[in-house]
Design an enzyme around this catalytic site. Structure first.
Site, PDB file in Angstrom:
ATOM      1  CE1 TYR A 318      -3.346   2.760   0.310  1.00  0.00           C
ATOM      2  CE2 TYR A 318      -4.321   1.439   2.044  1.00  0.00           C
ATOM      3  CZ  TYR A 318      -4.386   2.497   1.168  1.00  0.00           C
ATOM      4  OH  TYR A 318      -5.509   3.304   1.157  1.00  0.00           O
ATOM      5  CB  CYS A 319       0.895   4.325   0.081  1.00  0.00           C
ATOM      6  SG  CYS A 319       1.414   6.047  -0.082  1.00  0.00           S
ATOM      7  CB  ILE A 320       5.717   4.729   0.859  1.00  0.00           C
ATOM      8  CG1 ILE A 320       7.192   4.942   0.504  1.00  0.00           C
ATOM      9  CG2 ILE A 320       5.544   4.354   2.318  1.00  0.00           C
ATOM     10  CD1 ILE A 320       7.414   5.587  -0.834  1.00  0.00           C
ATOM     11  N   GLY A 322       4.013  -0.284  -1.040  1.00  0.00           N
ATOM     12  CA  GLY A 322       4.083  -0.906  -2.360  1.00  0.00           C
ATOM     13  C   GLY A 322       5.396  -0.599  -3.051  1.00  0.00           C
ATOM     14  CG  PHE A 347      -3.635  -1.548  -2.352  1.00  0.00           C
ATOM     15  CD1 PHE A 347      -4.013  -2.379  -3.389  1.00  0.00           C
ATOM     16  CD2 PHE A 347      -3.871  -1.969  -1.054  1.00  0.00           C
ATOM     17  CE1 PHE A 347      -4.601  -3.611  -3.138  1.00  0.00           C
ATOM     18  CE2 PHE A 347      -4.462  -3.187  -0.786  1.00  0.00           C
ATOM     19  CZ  PHE A 347      -4.822  -4.016  -1.832  1.00  0.00           C
TER      20      PHE A 347
END
Length: 594
Positions: A318-320, A322, A347
Protein backbone atom coordinates in the site's frame (compact mmCIF):
# COMPACT_ATOMS: atom_id res chain seq x y z
CA UNK A 1 -20.76 38.18 27.95
CA UNK A 2 -21.06 38.45 31.71
CA UNK A 3 -18.25 39.94 33.78
CA UNK A 4 -17.45 36.53 35.27
CA UNK A 5 -16.75 35.16 31.80
CA UNK A 6 -13.86 37.51 31.10
CA UNK A 7 -11.43 36.02 33.63
CA UNK A 8 -11.31 32.47 32.20
CA UNK A 9 -11.32 33.86 28.68
CA UNK A 10 -8.31 36.11 29.18
CA UNK A 11 -6.43 33.49 31.19
CA UNK A 12 -6.89 31.00 28.36
CA UNK A 13 -5.97 33.66 25.81
CA UNK A 14 -2.74 34.49 27.66
CA UNK A 15 -1.77 30.82 27.86
CA UNK A 16 -2.58 30.40 24.18
CA UNK A 17 -0.34 33.36 23.26
CA UNK A 18 2.55 31.93 25.29
CA UNK A 19 2.28 28.53 23.61
CA UNK A 20 1.98 30.12 20.17
CA UNK A 21 5.16 32.13 20.76
CA UNK A 22 6.96 29.00 21.95
CA UNK A 23 5.89 27.19 18.80
CA UNK A 24 7.06 30.06 16.60
CA UNK A 25 10.47 29.99 18.29
CA UNK A 26 10.70 26.21 17.87
CA UNK A 27 10.01 26.27 14.16
CA UNK A 28 12.96 25.29 12.04
CA UNK A 29 14.43 28.57 10.86
CA UNK A 30 16.17 27.13 7.82
CA UNK A 31 13.02 25.41 6.52
CA UNK A 32 10.95 28.56 7.02
CA UNK A 33 13.60 30.60 5.21
CA UNK A 34 13.71 28.11 2.34
CA UNK A 35 9.94 28.30 1.90
CA UNK A 36 10.03 32.09 2.06
CA UNK A 37 12.90 32.31 -0.43
CA UNK A 38 11.13 29.89 -2.78
CA UNK A 39 8.00 32.03 -2.64
CA UNK A 40 10.01 35.18 -3.30
CA UNK A 41 11.75 33.55 -6.27
CA UNK A 42 8.42 32.40 -7.69
CA UNK A 43 6.92 35.86 -7.24
CA UNK A 44 9.96 37.31 -8.95
CA UNK A 45 9.21 35.16 -11.98
CA UNK A 46 5.61 36.38 -11.90
CA UNK A 47 6.75 40.01 -11.90
CA UNK A 48 9.22 39.33 -14.70
CA UNK A 49 6.62 37.61 -16.88
CA UNK A 50 4.00 40.18 -15.95
CA UNK A 51 6.21 43.05 -17.07
CA UNK A 52 6.51 41.38 -20.48
CA UNK A 53 2.74 40.87 -20.90
CA UNK A 54 1.07 43.81 -19.13
CA UNK A 55 -2.15 43.21 -21.07
CA UNK A 56 -2.72 40.07 -19.02
CA UNK A 57 -2.55 41.99 -15.75
CA UNK A 58 -4.67 44.86 -17.10
CA UNK A 59 -7.27 42.45 -18.43
CA UNK A 60 -7.38 40.57 -15.12
CA UNK A 61 -7.77 43.83 -13.19
CA UNK A 62 -10.58 45.01 -15.46
CA UNK A 63 -12.43 41.70 -15.12
CA UNK A 64 -12.12 41.88 -11.35
CA UNK A 65 -13.48 45.44 -11.23
CA UNK A 66 -16.38 44.56 -13.51
CA UNK A 67 -17.35 41.65 -11.29
CA UNK A 68 -17.05 43.82 -8.20
CA UNK A 69 -19.35 46.45 -9.76
CA UNK A 70 -21.86 43.71 -10.57
CA UNK A 71 -21.62 42.54 -6.98
CA UNK A 72 -22.19 46.06 -5.66
CA UNK A 73 -25.28 46.40 -7.84
CA UNK A 74 -26.52 42.99 -6.65
CA UNK A 75 -26.01 44.02 -3.01
CA UNK A 76 -27.85 47.33 -3.44
CA UNK A 77 -30.80 45.59 -5.07
CA UNK A 78 -30.88 42.91 -2.38
CA UNK A 79 -30.70 45.55 0.37
CA UNK A 80 -33.73 47.24 -1.21
CA UNK A 81 -35.67 43.98 -1.05
CA UNK A 82 -35.47 43.22 -4.77
CA UNK A 83 -34.60 39.90 -6.36
CA UNK A 84 -31.11 39.66 -7.87
CA UNK A 85 -29.05 36.74 -9.19
CA UNK A 86 -25.71 36.28 -7.39
CA UNK A 87 -22.54 37.07 -9.31
CA UNK A 88 -20.81 33.95 -7.98
CA UNK A 89 -21.90 30.99 -5.87
CA UNK A 90 -19.82 28.51 -3.85
CA UNK A 91 -19.13 25.11 -5.29
CA UNK A 92 -21.49 22.39 -4.09
CA UNK A 93 -18.71 20.77 -2.09
CA UNK A 94 -17.85 24.03 -0.30
CA UNK A 95 -19.46 23.77 3.14
CA UNK A 96 -18.08 27.02 4.54
CA UNK A 97 -21.11 29.08 3.55
CA UNK A 98 -24.01 26.71 4.33
CA UNK A 99 -25.60 28.95 6.96
CA UNK A 100 -28.70 30.74 5.58
CA UNK A 101 -27.32 34.15 6.57
CA UNK A 102 -24.60 33.89 3.93
CA UNK A 103 -27.39 33.86 1.36
CA UNK A 104 -30.21 35.89 2.96
CA UNK A 105 -28.46 38.81 4.66
CA UNK A 106 -26.96 41.37 2.22
CA UNK A 107 -23.85 42.09 4.31
CA UNK A 108 -22.78 38.47 4.63
CA UNK A 109 -23.81 37.71 1.07
CA UNK A 110 -21.51 40.54 -0.05
CA UNK A 111 -18.61 39.30 2.09
CA UNK A 112 -19.02 35.79 0.74
CA UNK A 113 -19.23 36.77 -2.93
CA UNK A 114 -16.45 39.37 -2.72
CA UNK A 115 -14.18 36.76 -1.19
CA UNK A 116 -15.07 34.12 -3.78
CA UNK A 117 -14.53 36.60 -6.64
CA UNK A 118 -11.14 37.65 -5.31
CA UNK A 119 -10.07 34.01 -4.91
CA UNK A 120 -11.24 33.10 -8.41
CA UNK A 121 -9.48 36.05 -10.05
CA UNK A 122 -6.20 35.57 -8.19
CA UNK A 123 -5.98 31.90 -9.17
CA UNK A 124 -7.09 32.68 -12.73
CA UNK A 125 -4.34 35.31 -13.01
CA UNK A 126 -1.71 32.70 -12.13
CA UNK A 127 -3.13 30.32 -14.74
CA UNK A 128 -3.32 33.01 -17.44
CA UNK A 129 0.25 34.27 -17.12
CA UNK A 130 2.34 32.79 -19.93
CA UNK A 131 5.94 31.70 -19.68
CA UNK A 132 5.92 30.41 -16.10
CA UNK A 133 7.56 27.00 -15.55
CA UNK A 134 4.96 24.40 -14.61
CA UNK A 135 6.51 23.67 -11.20
CA UNK A 136 6.56 27.39 -10.39
CA UNK A 137 2.91 27.71 -11.38
CA UNK A 138 1.94 24.73 -9.23
CA UNK A 139 3.73 26.17 -6.18
CA UNK A 140 2.16 29.58 -6.73
CA UNK A 141 -1.31 28.06 -7.01
CA UNK A 142 -0.82 25.97 -3.87
CA UNK A 143 0.49 28.74 -1.62
CA UNK A 144 -1.99 31.27 -3.01
CA UNK A 145 -4.79 28.81 -2.30
CA UNK A 146 -3.48 28.29 1.23
CA UNK A 147 -3.50 32.05 1.84
CA UNK A 148 -6.95 32.51 0.33
CA UNK A 149 -8.52 29.70 2.31
CA UNK A 150 -6.89 30.89 5.52
CA UNK A 151 -8.38 34.36 4.96
CA UNK A 152 -11.93 33.13 4.25
CA UNK A 153 -14.53 35.20 6.17
CA UNK A 154 -15.91 31.97 7.61
CA UNK A 155 -12.69 31.58 9.65
CA UNK A 156 -13.21 34.75 11.69
CA UNK A 157 -15.62 35.41 14.50
CA UNK A 158 -16.52 38.94 13.37
CA UNK A 159 -17.43 37.90 9.81
CA UNK A 160 -19.14 34.55 10.40
CA UNK A 161 -22.86 34.98 11.20
CA UNK A 162 -23.20 31.49 12.66
CA UNK A 163 -20.34 32.14 15.10
CA UNK A 164 -21.77 35.52 16.13
CA UNK A 165 -25.14 33.95 16.95
CA UNK A 166 -23.51 31.11 18.86
CA UNK A 167 -21.29 33.46 20.87
CA UNK A 168 -24.20 35.67 21.86
CA UNK A 169 -26.41 32.70 22.72
CA UNK A 170 -23.74 30.99 24.88
CA UNK A 171 -22.54 34.19 26.52
CA UNK A 172 -19.09 33.58 25.04
CA UNK A 173 -18.66 30.14 26.55
CA UNK A 174 -17.92 28.69 23.12
CA UNK A 175 -14.76 30.85 23.02
CA UNK A 176 -13.72 29.80 26.52
CA UNK A 177 -14.11 26.12 25.61
CA UNK A 178 -12.40 26.74 22.26
CA UNK A 179 -9.36 28.36 23.84
CA UNK A 180 -9.09 25.47 26.28
CA UNK A 181 -9.11 23.02 23.37
CA UNK A 182 -6.57 25.16 21.54
CA UNK A 183 -4.14 25.21 24.44
CA UNK A 184 -4.40 21.43 24.76
CA UNK A 185 -3.74 20.99 21.04
CA UNK A 186 -0.76 23.32 21.25
CA UNK A 187 0.69 21.20 24.06
CA UNK A 188 0.78 18.15 21.80
CA UNK A 189 1.78 19.89 18.56
CA UNK A 190 5.22 19.99 16.99
CA UNK A 191 6.30 22.98 14.86
CA UNK A 192 2.80 23.49 13.48
CA UNK A 193 -0.62 23.45 15.11
CA UNK A 194 -2.11 19.95 15.11
CA UNK A 195 -5.87 20.39 15.28
CA UNK A 196 -7.58 17.44 16.92
CA UNK A 197 -9.80 15.79 14.30
CA UNK A 198 -11.60 13.27 16.48
CA UNK A 199 -12.17 12.13 20.05
CA UNK A 200 -8.99 10.08 20.39
CA UNK A 201 -10.12 8.45 23.63
CA UNK A 202 -13.05 6.73 21.91
CA UNK A 203 -11.04 3.96 20.24
CA UNK A 204 -8.57 1.39 21.48
CA UNK A 205 -6.62 -0.93 19.22
CA UNK A 206 -7.61 -4.53 19.79
CA UNK A 207 -10.89 -3.45 21.36
CA UNK A 208 -12.53 -1.20 18.76
CA UNK A 209 -10.10 -1.29 15.83
CA UNK A 210 -7.57 -3.82 14.50
CA UNK A 211 -9.79 -6.67 15.71
CA UNK A 212 -8.87 -9.53 13.38
CA UNK A 213 -7.46 -12.35 15.58
CA UNK A 214 -3.82 -13.27 15.09
CA UNK A 215 -0.41 -13.46 16.73
CA UNK A 216 2.92 -11.70 16.41
CA UNK A 217 5.20 -14.42 15.04
CA UNK A 218 8.36 -12.37 14.47
CA UNK A 219 9.76 -9.20 16.02
CA UNK A 220 12.80 -7.20 14.96
CA UNK A 221 14.06 -3.70 15.67
CA UNK A 222 12.21 -2.57 12.54
CA UNK A 223 8.88 -4.41 12.56
CA UNK A 224 6.55 -6.98 14.03
CA UNK A 225 5.16 -9.67 11.73
CA UNK A 226 1.55 -10.63 12.45
CA UNK A 227 0.03 -13.92 11.27
CA UNK A 228 -3.77 -13.90 11.30
CA UNK A 229 -5.83 -16.85 12.49
CA UNK A 230 -7.70 -18.77 9.79
CA UNK A 231 -11.49 -18.91 9.60
CA UNK A 232 -11.62 -21.68 6.99
CA UNK A 233 -10.66 -25.34 7.34
CA UNK A 234 -8.31 -25.18 4.36
CA UNK A 235 -6.27 -22.32 2.87
CA UNK A 236 -4.40 -21.56 -0.34
CA UNK A 237 -0.87 -22.92 -0.31
CA UNK A 238 0.88 -19.61 -1.02
CA UNK A 239 0.48 -17.13 1.87
CA UNK A 240 -0.23 -13.41 1.48
CA UNK A 241 2.20 -10.83 2.87
CA UNK A 242 0.88 -7.26 3.24
CA UNK A 243 3.43 -4.43 3.30
CA UNK A 244 1.78 -1.26 4.65
CA UNK A 245 3.34 2.21 4.35
CA UNK A 246 5.89 3.03 7.03
CA UNK A 247 4.62 6.61 7.26
CA UNK A 248 1.23 5.42 8.55
CA UNK A 249 0.00 2.56 10.71
CA UNK A 250 -1.14 -0.70 9.18
CA UNK A 251 -4.60 -0.88 10.72
CA UNK A 252 -6.19 1.18 7.96
CA UNK A 253 -6.50 -2.30 6.42
CA UNK A 254 -8.00 -3.75 9.61
CA UNK A 255 -10.29 -1.08 11.04
CA UNK A 256 -13.61 -2.74 11.86
CA UNK A 257 -14.81 -6.20 10.85
CA UNK A 258 -17.19 -4.80 8.22
CA UNK A 259 -14.46 -2.94 6.32
CA UNK A 260 -11.33 -4.94 7.18
CA UNK A 261 -9.34 -6.03 4.14
CA UNK A 262 -7.42 -8.42 6.38
CA UNK A 263 -10.57 -10.14 7.69
CA UNK A 264 -11.98 -10.36 4.16
CA UNK A 265 -8.82 -12.01 2.78
CA UNK A 266 -8.79 -14.48 5.67
CA UNK A 267 -12.41 -15.34 4.91
CA UNK A 268 -11.40 -16.06 1.29
CA UNK A 269 -9.14 -18.85 2.53
CA UNK A 270 -5.84 -16.96 2.56
CA UNK A 271 -3.09 -17.20 5.16
CA UNK A 272 -2.46 -13.52 5.77
CA UNK A 273 0.66 -11.92 7.25
CA UNK A 274 0.99 -8.20 8.01
CA UNK A 275 4.10 -6.12 8.65
CA UNK A 276 3.57 -3.71 11.55
CA UNK A 277 6.36 -1.14 11.31
CA UNK A 278 7.99 0.31 14.40
CA UNK A 279 7.21 3.97 15.07
CA UNK A 280 10.78 5.33 14.99
CA UNK A 281 12.25 7.65 17.58
CA UNK A 282 15.56 9.48 17.57
CA UNK A 283 17.36 6.23 18.40
CA UNK A 284 16.26 4.95 14.97
CA UNK A 285 17.45 8.09 13.15
CA UNK A 286 19.87 6.16 10.92
CA UNK A 287 17.29 3.76 9.47
CA UNK A 288 17.23 4.28 5.70
CA UNK A 289 15.03 3.21 2.81
CA UNK A 290 17.47 0.38 2.10
CA UNK A 291 16.80 -1.02 5.57
CA UNK A 292 13.04 -1.08 5.00
CA UNK A 293 13.63 -3.07 1.82
CA UNK A 294 16.24 -5.59 2.99
CA UNK A 295 15.84 -5.77 6.78
CA UNK A 296 12.11 -5.16 6.42
CA UNK A 297 10.43 -6.76 3.41
CA UNK A 298 13.09 -9.40 2.64
CA UNK A 299 13.41 -10.34 6.32
CA UNK A 300 9.61 -10.59 6.58
CA UNK A 301 9.66 -13.06 3.68
CA UNK A 302 11.98 -15.17 5.81
CA UNK A 303 9.54 -14.82 8.70
CA UNK A 304 6.66 -16.04 6.55
CA UNK A 305 8.74 -19.00 5.39
CA UNK A 306 9.65 -19.88 8.98
CA UNK A 307 5.96 -19.84 9.92
CA UNK A 308 4.57 -21.73 6.91
CA UNK A 309 7.45 -23.47 5.13
CA UNK A 310 6.54 -21.57 1.95
CA UNK A 311 9.32 -19.74 0.13
CA UNK A 312 6.97 -17.59 -1.97
CA UNK A 313 4.15 -15.19 -1.14
CA UNK A 314 1.51 -13.16 -2.87
CA UNK A 315 2.62 -9.66 -1.98
CA UNK A 316 0.29 -6.71 -1.31
CA UNK A 317 1.78 -3.25 -0.86
CA UNK A 318 0.00 0.00 0.00
CA UNK A 319 1.38 3.41 -1.04
CA UNK A 320 5.08 3.68 -0.08
CA UNK A 321 4.76 0.11 1.23
CA UNK A 322 4.08 -0.91 -2.36
CA UNK A 323 7.23 0.94 -3.39
CA UNK A 324 9.23 -0.98 -0.76
CA UNK A 325 7.73 -4.28 -1.94
CA UNK A 326 8.61 -3.45 -5.55
CA UNK A 327 12.17 -2.53 -4.61
CA UNK A 328 12.50 -5.83 -2.71
CA UNK A 329 11.40 -7.70 -5.82
CA UNK A 330 13.91 -5.70 -7.87
CA UNK A 331 16.65 -6.38 -5.32
CA UNK A 332 16.09 -10.14 -5.53
CA UNK A 333 16.04 -10.01 -9.34
CA UNK A 334 19.21 -7.92 -9.52
CA UNK A 335 21.05 -10.36 -7.26
CA UNK A 336 19.82 -13.25 -9.46
CA UNK A 337 18.01 -14.86 -6.57
CA UNK A 338 14.82 -16.83 -7.11
CA UNK A 339 11.86 -14.46 -6.98
CA UNK A 340 9.94 -14.93 -3.74
CA UNK A 341 6.93 -12.77 -4.65
CA UNK A 342 4.74 -14.92 -6.89
CA UNK A 343 2.39 -12.01 -7.62
CA UNK A 344 2.29 -8.41 -6.46
CA UNK A 345 -0.78 -6.27 -5.87
CA UNK A 346 0.13 -2.61 -5.39
CA UNK A 347 -2.30 -0.05 -3.98
CA UNK A 348 -1.83 3.63 -4.94
CA UNK A 349 1.89 3.04 -5.41
CA UNK A 350 4.24 5.51 -7.08
CA UNK A 351 7.33 4.12 -8.81
CA UNK A 352 7.72 6.87 -11.41
CA UNK A 353 7.82 10.02 -9.29
CA UNK A 354 7.63 12.50 -12.15
CA UNK A 355 3.93 13.08 -11.33
CA UNK A 356 3.95 13.30 -7.51
CA UNK A 357 0.64 15.13 -7.06
CA UNK A 358 0.34 18.09 -4.72
CA UNK A 359 3.22 16.80 -2.60
CA UNK A 360 5.31 17.95 -5.55
CA UNK A 361 5.15 21.56 -4.40
CA UNK A 362 7.68 20.63 -1.68
CA UNK A 363 9.93 18.79 -4.17
CA UNK A 364 12.32 21.68 -4.76
CA UNK A 365 16.05 21.67 -4.07
CA UNK A 366 16.15 24.54 -1.53
CA UNK A 367 13.20 23.12 0.42
CA UNK A 368 14.61 19.59 0.43
CA UNK A 369 18.04 20.85 1.50
CA UNK A 370 16.41 22.68 4.42
CA UNK A 371 14.41 19.60 5.42
CA UNK A 372 17.59 17.52 5.27
CA UNK A 373 19.26 19.96 7.66
CA UNK A 374 16.23 19.73 9.95
CA UNK A 375 16.34 15.93 9.89
CA UNK A 376 20.07 15.99 10.58
CA UNK A 377 19.51 18.14 13.64
CA UNK A 378 16.48 16.28 15.01
CA UNK A 379 17.15 12.76 13.73
CA UNK A 380 13.55 12.28 12.60
CA UNK A 381 10.78 13.96 10.67
CA UNK A 382 8.17 14.48 13.35
CA UNK A 383 4.96 12.68 12.42
CA UNK A 384 2.85 15.51 13.81
CA UNK A 385 4.45 17.91 11.36
CA UNK A 386 3.86 15.46 8.51
CA UNK A 387 0.20 15.13 9.54
CA UNK A 388 -0.32 18.90 9.24
CA UNK A 389 1.39 18.95 5.84
CA UNK A 390 -0.92 16.23 4.52
CA UNK A 391 -3.99 17.93 6.04
CA UNK A 392 -3.10 21.15 4.25
CA UNK A 393 -3.28 19.34 0.92
CA UNK A 394 -7.04 19.37 1.61
CA UNK A 395 -7.10 22.38 3.89
CA UNK A 396 -10.82 23.20 3.91
CA UNK A 397 -11.99 19.67 4.70
CA UNK A 398 -9.11 18.55 6.95
CA UNK A 399 -7.96 21.74 8.67
CA UNK A 400 -10.04 24.92 8.67
CA UNK A 401 -13.41 23.28 9.32
CA UNK A 402 -11.96 21.61 12.43
CA UNK A 403 -10.35 24.91 13.43
CA UNK A 404 -13.79 26.55 13.37
CA UNK A 405 -15.60 23.70 15.12
CA UNK A 406 -13.01 23.30 17.88
CA UNK A 407 -11.70 26.77 18.63
CA UNK A 408 -14.52 29.11 17.59
CA UNK A 409 -17.56 26.93 18.26
CA UNK A 410 -15.94 25.22 21.23
CA UNK A 411 -17.11 21.79 20.14
CA UNK A 412 -15.11 18.71 21.07
CA UNK A 413 -14.68 16.56 17.96
CA UNK A 414 -16.84 13.47 17.54
CA UNK A 415 -15.51 9.92 17.46
CA UNK A 416 -14.71 8.74 13.92
CA UNK A 417 -12.59 5.67 13.29
CA UNK A 418 -10.99 6.82 10.04
CA UNK A 419 -9.96 10.15 11.54
CA UNK A 420 -8.61 8.29 14.58
CA UNK A 421 -6.27 6.40 12.25
CA UNK A 422 -5.46 9.59 10.35
CA UNK A 423 -4.48 11.30 13.61
CA UNK A 424 -2.41 8.34 14.84
CA UNK A 425 0.78 9.81 13.41
CA UNK A 426 4.12 8.10 12.90
CA UNK A 427 7.59 9.59 12.66
CA UNK A 428 9.88 9.00 9.71
CA UNK A 429 13.55 8.35 10.36
CA UNK A 430 15.68 11.25 9.12
CA UNK A 431 17.69 9.20 6.62
CA UNK A 432 14.55 7.55 5.26
CA UNK A 433 12.85 10.90 4.81
CA UNK A 434 15.90 12.17 2.93
CA UNK A 435 15.89 9.14 0.61
CA UNK A 436 12.19 9.51 -0.13
CA UNK A 437 12.48 13.19 -0.95
CA UNK A 438 15.80 13.21 -2.80
CA UNK A 439 16.41 9.74 -4.27
CA UNK A 440 12.81 9.01 -5.25
CA UNK A 441 10.87 12.27 -5.63
CA UNK A 442 13.47 14.87 -6.65
CA UNK A 443 15.91 12.76 -8.65
CA UNK A 444 13.47 9.98 -9.70
CA UNK A 445 16.39 7.56 -9.55
CA UNK A 446 14.31 4.40 -10.07
CA UNK A 447 13.09 5.50 -13.49
CA UNK A 448 16.58 6.67 -14.47
CA UNK A 449 18.13 3.34 -13.51
CA UNK A 450 20.27 5.01 -10.84
CA UNK A 451 18.65 3.73 -7.65
CA UNK A 452 20.75 1.37 -5.56
CA UNK A 453 19.59 -0.61 -2.55
CA UNK A 454 22.53 -1.85 -0.46
CA UNK A 455 24.86 -1.16 -3.42
CA UNK A 456 22.64 -3.18 -5.79
CA UNK A 457 21.20 -1.31 -8.76
CA UNK A 458 17.44 -1.82 -9.13
CA UNK A 459 15.90 -2.49 -12.54
CA UNK A 460 12.23 -3.46 -12.32
CA UNK A 461 12.31 -4.67 -15.92
CA UNK A 462 14.07 -7.76 -14.52
CA UNK A 463 11.04 -8.51 -12.35
CA UNK A 464 8.84 -10.96 -14.27
CA UNK A 465 6.21 -11.62 -11.58
CA UNK A 466 2.67 -10.55 -12.54
CA UNK A 467 1.65 -7.19 -11.11
CA UNK A 468 -1.82 -5.80 -10.40
CA UNK A 469 -1.76 -2.08 -9.69
CA UNK A 470 -4.83 -0.52 -8.08
CA UNK A 471 -5.10 3.24 -8.10
CA UNK A 472 -7.84 5.77 -7.30
CA UNK A 473 -9.40 8.37 -9.58
CA UNK A 474 -9.37 11.23 -7.03
CA UNK A 475 -6.07 10.37 -5.33
CA UNK A 476 -4.17 13.62 -4.63
CA UNK A 477 -1.20 11.87 -2.99
CA UNK A 478 -0.43 9.32 -5.72
CA UNK A 479 -2.20 10.50 -8.93
CA UNK A 480 -3.38 7.53 -10.96
CA UNK A 481 -1.68 8.70 -14.15
CA UNK A 482 1.65 8.51 -12.31
CA UNK A 483 0.99 5.10 -10.78
CA UNK A 484 -0.04 3.77 -14.21
CA UNK A 485 3.21 5.05 -15.69
CA UNK A 486 5.24 3.41 -12.93
CA UNK A 487 3.56 0.06 -13.52
CA UNK A 488 5.18 0.02 -16.97
CA UNK A 489 8.61 -0.37 -15.35
CA UNK A 490 7.95 -4.06 -14.59
CA UNK A 491 9.06 -6.70 -17.04
CA UNK A 492 6.19 -9.15 -16.60
CA UNK A 493 2.40 -9.25 -16.81
CA UNK A 494 0.70 -5.99 -15.86
CA UNK A 495 -2.91 -5.30 -14.94
CA UNK A 496 -4.44 -2.01 -13.81
CA UNK A 497 -7.62 -1.22 -11.88
CA UNK A 498 -8.80 2.35 -11.33
CA UNK A 499 -11.10 2.73 -8.33
CA UNK A 500 -13.51 5.55 -7.74
CA UNK A 501 -12.87 8.01 -4.87
CA UNK A 502 -9.51 8.78 -3.27
CA UNK A 503 -6.34 7.47 -1.61
CA UNK A 504 -8.16 5.76 1.27
CA UNK A 505 -11.84 5.36 0.35
CA UNK A 506 -10.93 4.01 -3.09
CA UNK A 507 -8.94 1.18 -1.49
CA UNK A 508 -10.93 0.41 1.68
CA UNK A 509 -14.08 -0.41 -0.29
CA UNK A 510 -15.44 -3.79 0.86
CA UNK A 511 -17.97 -5.69 -1.26
CA UNK A 512 -20.68 -5.41 1.41
CA UNK A 513 -20.57 -1.60 1.25
CA UNK A 514 -21.15 -1.46 -2.52
CA UNK A 515 -20.24 2.23 -2.37
CA UNK A 516 -17.73 2.86 -5.15
CA UNK A 517 -17.13 1.23 -8.50
CA UNK A 518 -14.01 0.85 -10.62
CA UNK A 519 -12.64 0.70 -14.17
CA UNK A 520 -10.71 -2.27 -15.51
CA UNK A 521 -9.31 -3.51 -18.81
CA UNK A 522 -7.03 -6.31 -19.96
CA UNK A 523 -6.10 -4.47 -23.17
CA UNK A 524 -2.67 -2.88 -23.47
CA UNK A 525 -2.41 0.89 -23.88
CA UNK A 526 0.33 3.41 -24.50
CA UNK A 527 -0.96 6.17 -22.23
CA UNK A 528 -3.16 6.44 -19.14
CA UNK A 529 -5.76 8.41 -21.11
CA UNK A 530 -5.89 5.71 -23.79
CA UNK A 531 -6.30 3.03 -21.13
CA UNK A 532 -9.20 4.85 -19.50
CA UNK A 533 -10.89 5.51 -22.85
CA UNK A 534 -11.24 1.78 -23.55
CA UNK A 535 -11.69 0.58 -19.94
CA UNK A 536 -14.97 -0.84 -18.67
CA UNK A 537 -16.69 0.63 -15.63
CA UNK A 538 -18.11 -1.79 -13.09
CA UNK A 539 -20.11 -1.05 -9.97
CA UNK A 540 -19.20 -2.48 -6.59
CA UNK A 541 -15.90 -3.35 -4.97
CA UNK A 542 -12.80 -4.43 -6.90
CA UNK A 543 -11.68 -6.70 -4.03
CA UNK A 544 -13.09 -9.85 -5.73
CA UNK A 545 -11.04 -8.95 -8.82
CA UNK A 546 -7.91 -8.90 -6.68
CA UNK A 547 -8.83 -12.24 -5.08
CA UNK A 548 -9.31 -13.77 -8.52
CA UNK A 549 -5.96 -12.34 -9.68
CA UNK A 550 -4.19 -13.95 -6.72
CA UNK A 551 -6.01 -17.27 -7.02
CA UNK A 552 -5.29 -17.55 -10.75
CA UNK A 553 -1.57 -17.30 -10.03
CA UNK A 554 -1.43 -20.12 -7.52
CA UNK A 555 1.05 -22.76 -8.71
CA UNK A 556 -0.95 -25.50 -7.06
CA UNK A 557 -4.74 -25.24 -6.85
CA UNK A 558 -5.11 -27.89 -4.12
CA UNK A 559 -5.63 -26.17 -0.74
CA UNK A 560 -3.74 -27.14 2.40
CA UNK A 561 -4.94 -27.44 6.03
CA UNK A 562 -5.45 -24.11 7.78
CA UNK A 563 -2.33 -22.74 9.48
CA UNK A 564 -2.65 -21.74 13.13
CA UNK A 565 -0.23 -19.01 14.33
CA UNK A 566 2.24 -20.07 16.98
CA UNK A 567 1.58 -18.91 20.54
CA UNK A 568 5.13 -17.70 21.14
CA UNK A 569 4.45 -13.95 21.11
CA UNK A 570 1.65 -11.56 21.95
CA UNK A 571 -1.71 -11.42 20.26
CA UNK A 572 -2.53 -9.09 17.40
CA UNK A 573 -2.44 -6.14 16.96
CA UNK A 574 0.95 -6.37 18.69
CA UNK A 575 2.92 -3.74 20.55
CA UNK A 576 4.57 -1.56 17.89
CA UNK A 577 1.28 -0.27 16.48
CA UNK A 578 0.20 0.99 19.90
CA UNK A 579 3.07 3.46 20.27
CA UNK A 580 1.48 6.90 19.84
CA UNK A 581 2.96 10.34 19.36
CA UNK A 582 -0.02 12.25 20.74
CA UNK A 583 -1.43 11.72 24.20
CA UNK A 584 -4.97 10.48 24.38
CA UNK A 585 -7.18 13.15 25.91
CA UNK A 586 -10.13 12.23 28.04
CA UNK A 587 -13.39 13.66 26.77
CA UNK A 588 -13.85 17.09 28.26
CA UNK A 589 -17.11 17.86 30.08
CA UNK A 590 -19.19 20.63 28.61
CA UNK A 591 -18.69 23.96 30.38
CA UNK A 592 -21.52 25.09 32.60
CA UNK A 593 -23.48 28.03 31.17
CA UNK A 594 -22.57 31.37 32.71
Amino acid sequence: MSQSSYGPLFEALAHYNDKLLDMAKAQTERTAQALLQTNLDDLGQVLEQGSQQPWQLINAQMNWWQDQLKLMQHTLLKSAGQESEPVITPERSDRRFKDDAWRDQPLYDYLKQSYLLTARHLLASIDALEGLPQKTRERLRFFTRQYLNAMAPSNFLATNPELIRLTLASNGQNLVRGLALLTEDLERSADQLNIRLTDESAFELGRDLALTPGRVVQRTELYELIQYSPTTETVARTPVLIVPPFINKYYIMDMRPQNSLVAWLVAQGQTVFMISWRNPGTEQANIDLDDYVVDGVIAALDGVEAATGEREVHGIGYCIGGTALSLAMGWLAARRQKQRVRSATLFTTLLDFSQPGEIGIFIHEPIIAALEAQNEAKGIMDGRQLAVSFSLLRENSLYWNYYIDSYLKGQSPVAFDLLHWNSDSTNVAGKTHRSLLRRLYLENQLVKGELKIRHTRIDLAKVKSPVLLVSAMDDHIAPWQGTWQGMKLFGGEQRFILAESGHIAGIINPPAANKYGFWHSDASSDTPAAWLAQATHQSGSWWPQMAAFIQAREEEATPVPARIPSEGMEAAPGGYVKVRLNPVFAKRPEAEPA
